[in-house]
Design an enzyme around this catalytic site. Structure first.
Site, PDB file in Angstrom:
ATOM      1  N   ALA A 105       4.489   4.143   2.863  1.00  0.00           N
ATOM      2  CA  ALA A 105       4.025   2.903   2.244  1.00  0.00           C
ATOM      3  C   ALA A 105       4.258   1.754   3.209  1.00  0.00           C
ATOM      4  O   ALA A 105       4.975   1.907   4.214  1.00  0.00           O
ATOM      5  CB  ALA A 105       4.776   2.644   0.938  1.00  0.00           C
ATOM      6  N   LYS A 106       3.656   0.633   2.953  1.00  0.00           N
ATOM      7  CA  LYS A 106       3.904  -0.565   3.761  1.00  0.00           C
ATOM      8  C   LYS A 106       3.469  -1.775   2.961  1.00  0.00           C
ATOM      9  O   LYS A 106       2.598  -1.680   2.095  1.00  0.00           O
ATOM     10  CB  LYS A 106       3.091  -0.513   5.060  1.00  0.00           C
ATOM     11  CG  LYS A 106       3.609  -1.419   6.145  1.00  0.00           C
ATOM     12  CD  LYS A 106       4.666  -0.699   6.954  1.00  0.00           C
ATOM     13  CE  LYS A 106       5.095  -1.476   8.170  1.00  0.00           C
ATOM     14  NZ  LYS A 106       5.803  -0.588   9.113  1.00  0.00           N
ATOM     15  N   GLY A 107       4.079  -2.912   3.290  1.00  0.00           N
ATOM     16  CA  GLY A 107       3.693  -4.144   2.617  1.00  0.00           C
ATOM     17  C   GLY A 107       3.625  -5.288   3.594  1.00  0.00           C
ATOM     18  O   GLY A 107       4.053  -5.165   4.749  1.00  0.00           O
TER      19      GLY A 107
ATOM     20  N   VAL B 145       0.854  -1.186   0.000  1.00  0.00           N
ATOM     21  CA  VAL B 145       0.000   0.000   0.000  1.00  0.00           C
ATOM     22  C   VAL B 145       0.894   1.240   0.000  1.00  0.00           C
ATOM     23  O   VAL B 145       1.780   1.370   0.836  1.00  0.00           O
ATOM     24  CB  VAL B 145      -0.923   0.031   1.245  1.00  0.00           C
ATOM     25  CG1 VAL B 145      -1.740   1.320   1.288  1.00  0.00           C
ATOM     26  CG2 VAL B 145      -1.855  -1.181   1.255  1.00  0.00           C
TER      27      VAL B 145
ATOM     28  N   ASP C 276      10.474  -5.156   8.636  1.00  0.00           N
ATOM     29  CA  ASP C 276       9.474  -4.892   9.679  1.00  0.00           C
ATOM     30  C   ASP C 276       9.329  -6.213  10.449  1.00  0.00           C
ATOM     31  O   ASP C 276      10.276  -7.016  10.459  1.00  0.00           O
ATOM     32  CB  ASP C 276       8.157  -4.413   9.044  1.00  0.00           C
ATOM     33  CG  ASP C 276       7.215  -3.759  10.049  1.00  0.00           C
ATOM     34  OD1 ASP C 276       7.475  -2.606  10.456  1.00  0.00           O
ATOM     35  OD2 ASP C 276       6.239  -4.397  10.466  1.00  0.00           O
TER      36      ASP C 276
END
Ligand code: GLU
Length: 428
Positions: free
Chosen positions: A116-118, A71, A157
């Site tokens: 952003a992050k996934g 995202v 992460d």
């Protein structure tokens, strides 16, 4: 004629999950944004969301499918930036919240990124090394259409590390036909990683913890510290506090809780965790079976450094700490925030407290672009300066506006993001 303003169902989760918490935080800051409030809806809608199927061949010949996400919440101030999480509870709405907190965090400490992050919905402990590698590579290939050194830069992460970043960098580079070290950060040093990156998040927690302690008239030497999560953030923060003379009186991980009022031997605990994967069974402290007892422990500084939504209306009233340092993203619900505020607990919010990781990611990215690498001292010095300056600016604004540090950090960040948004203007 009025145009009906349809909001997609996934965006309207007020009160539900981490995204609901985030929406509430944005609502709380909106009255302080002046004319920029006109643009605030930007903060409530991720710019771009990608859901991918990640199939792999298991070692036994069967085929397994996992759900992956990336995202990009906002790119007004620069490329997307944020980690990738491998966890069995990952959902699109969780990744939305984590990506949004990256936008706020990057703006709060003023690194030139959006957010952003996934993630992949998987328990990586159930995979062999080979399966983990195949899953990581297929995921990278699937999100390859939206990531890149100038577009969106993943990083570690929860449950991802240097090895996974190396596979991601290699997969992206192979698809491009040339080595692109700047596509991810948190890489091994030998592949363009940065000195100090692995410790950076925990170090940042420690640095702002020292600043907060000064404000509260608390001496770190002898202070009692409790840490939830003993991974890359909690483990390093605990070590640095112990080295500064604090007593780490309680540590909780996903399996167990260990306590020792005279202070745990953090180095011995780390060795135990490296060997067994958990604090469970550590002999140098008392193992407590009731997990709720962790929150009520007698301590000065509490560091939630695990997952979201840990400090709730149920346990917030029991907390005895004077200072909370949010090493995790989103550990405190807005309702719990109110309880802590009433009680006079100083909460240093995630978007400041854990920003050390992405700050050194920024240093890594800059070093990769210039192919010129800095010493660890230079990195730690610059990290410390950025963390202190961000903390001080937010502290001053909180005093001036009579708001919490979280709301002050959100004012600083949302103002930066929305000013950029306004200056750039809407296309077309
Ligand atoms: N995953 C970390 C965070 O939540 C670091 C992100 C990064 O370095 O891009 O801030």
């Amino acid at each position: 004629m009025t145009i009906k303003h349809e909001v997609p169902s996934y965006l309207t989760q007020h009160g539900i999950g981490p995204w609901g918490d985030y929406l509430e935080q944005i609502d709380r800051v909106t009255p302080y944004l002046g004319n920029l409030a006109r643009w605030v809806e930007t903060m409530k809608r991720p710019k771009r969301m990608l859901i991918v199927d990640v199939p792999i061949e298991r070692d036994d010949g069967t085929i397994a499918h996992f759900e992956g996400y990336r995202v990009q919440h906002n790119t007004s101030r620069g490329p997307g930036k944020g980690g990738v999480r491998f966890h069995q509870d990952v959902t699109l709405s969780e990744v939305m919240a984590l990506s949004a907190w990256m936008t706020v965090k990057n703006a709060a400490v003023n690194v030139p990124y959006g957010g952003a992050k996934g993630g992949i919905r998987v328990d990586p402990k159930t995979l062999s090394q080979g399966e983990l590698q195949r899953m990581t590579r297929r995921y990278t290939s699937e999100i390859g259409i939206i990531i890149g050194p100038n577009k969106d830069i993943p990083a570690p992460d929860v449950n991802t590390n240097e090895q996974i970043m190396a596979w991601m960098m290699d997969t992206y580079s192979m698809n491009q036909g040339s080595t692109a070290s700047g596509v991810v950060t948190g890489k091994p040093i030998s592949l363009g990683g940065s000195l100090g990156r692995r410790e950076a998040t925990g170090r940042g927690v420690f640095v702002v913890g020292c600043e907060a302690a000064v404000k509260r008239g608390l001496n770190i030497h002898g202070a009692k510290v409790a840490v939830q999560g003993f991974g890359n953030v909690g483990g390093i923060a605990a070590r640095l506090f112990a080295e500064a003379g604090a007593k780490v009186v309680a540590v909780q991980d996903h399996i167990s809780t260990v306590m020792r009022s005279s202070g745990l031997d953090v180095a011995a605990l780390q060795a135990h965790v490296n060997e067994t994967g958990s604090v469970a069974g550590f002999r140098g402290g008392e193992e407590v079976s009731d997990r709720a007892q962790f929150w009520a422990v007698d301590c000065d500084i509490l560091v939630p450094a695990a997952l979201e939504q840990q400090i709730t209306v149920e346990n917030a009233p029991t907390i005895r700490a004077k200072i909370i340092l949010e090493g995790a993203n989103g550990p405190t619900s807005p309702a719990a925030d109110d309880i802590l505020h009433e009680k006079g607990v100083l909460v240093v919010p995630d978007v400041i407290a854990n920003a050390g990781g992405v700050t050194v990611s920024y240093f890594e990215w800059v070093q990769d672009f210039s192919s010129f690498f800095w010493t660890e001292d230079e990195i730690n010095l610059r990290l410390t300066r950025i963390m202190r300056e961000a903390f001080t600016a937010v502290w001053q604004l909180a005093e001036e506006k009579k708001v919490s540090l979280r709301t002050a950090a959100f004012i600083v960040a949302c103002t930066r993001v929305l000013q950029a948004r306004e200056m750039r203007g809407l296309y077309p």
